[in-house]
Design a protein around this motif. Structure first.
Motif, PDB file in Angstrom:
ATOM      1  N   GLU A 133      -9.827   7.977   0.717  1.00  0.00           N
ATOM      2  CA  GLU A 133      -9.534   7.029   1.799  1.00  0.00           C
ATOM      3  C   GLU A 133      -8.033   6.846   1.996  1.00  0.00           C
ATOM      4  N   ARG A 135      -4.656   7.563   3.214  1.00  0.00           N
ATOM      5  CA  ARG A 135      -4.171   8.393   4.326  1.00  0.00           C
ATOM      6  C   ARG A 135      -3.068   9.356   3.878  1.00  0.00           C
ATOM      7  N   SER A 155     -12.281   6.334   7.083  1.00  0.00           N
ATOM      8  CA  SER A 155     -11.122   5.750   7.770  1.00  0.00           C
ATOM      9  C   SER A 155      -9.974   6.747   7.847  1.00  0.00           C
ATOM     10  N   GLU A 158     -10.616   9.392  10.561  1.00  0.00           N
ATOM     11  CA  GLU A 158     -10.478   8.910  11.936  1.00  0.00           C
ATOM     12  C   GLU A 158      -9.031   8.683  12.348  1.00  0.00           C
TER      13      GLU A 158
END
Length: 169
Positions: A133, A135, A155, A158
């Motif tokens: 998760e 980034r 997340s 996306e």
């Protein structure tokens, strides 16, 4: 066993059975129904009684539970083989109720994860939930191999910047 209901209609069931920690994750109604009758292995569960619900008062994410489980398995004073199932549940509940939510396991080893992903982005599939998760870590992985996007958490997958980096690869 402990049933932890998370935001978004998801749940985690965690229990100590024999010398192992077993975890189940999924839609709350499915996990709740399955865990009442069966262990994660599919073995039929002896009749259990319901404990009271406890409101934690803090947001708990799956990676918090994952981190606690990993640390518990490695650092517990009494060890998995000697701890009772009830003690395991009490320890996890105490950690969550008292707000001592653990920091991600990889906080002190972040650079080695980054170095590993720089050489093999597909290694993201072997990382824990919290890392998938993250980034920044996902960006490192997809910049090395765009196909690593398949292993990113929802997340991170996306995020516009992540998707662009994967497409450029």
């Amino acid at each position: 066993y402990l049933l932890l209901e998370l935001q978004g209609g998801m749940a985690v069931s965690a229990e100590k059975r024999n010398d192992s920690i077993q975890v189940m994750f999924g839609r709350a109604e499915v996990v709740r129904a399955f865990a009442q009758g069966f262990a994660t292995t599919g073995e039929e569960r002896a009749p259990t009684f319901k404990h009271h619900k406890v409101w934690l008062g803090v947001a708990v994410e799956l990676h918090h539970v994952e981190t606690w489980l990993h640390r518990h398995a490695r650092e517990t004073e009494y060890g998995l083989s000697s701890a009772s199932c009830q003690q395991f549940v009490a320890d996890l509940e105490s950690c969550l109720v008292n707000g001592s939510i653990p920091q991600p396991l990889y906080a002190f080893d972040r650079q080695s994860v980054i170095n590993s992903l720089k050489s093999s982005g597909l290694g993201l599939k072997h990382q824990g939930f919290a890392m998938r998760e993250d980034r920044e870590l996902v960006l490192v992985a997809v910049r090395e191999n765009g196909l690593a996007l398949a292993f990113a958490g929802a997340s991170a997958r996306e995020a516009h910047e992540v998707v662009l980096a994967a497409m450029r690869q």
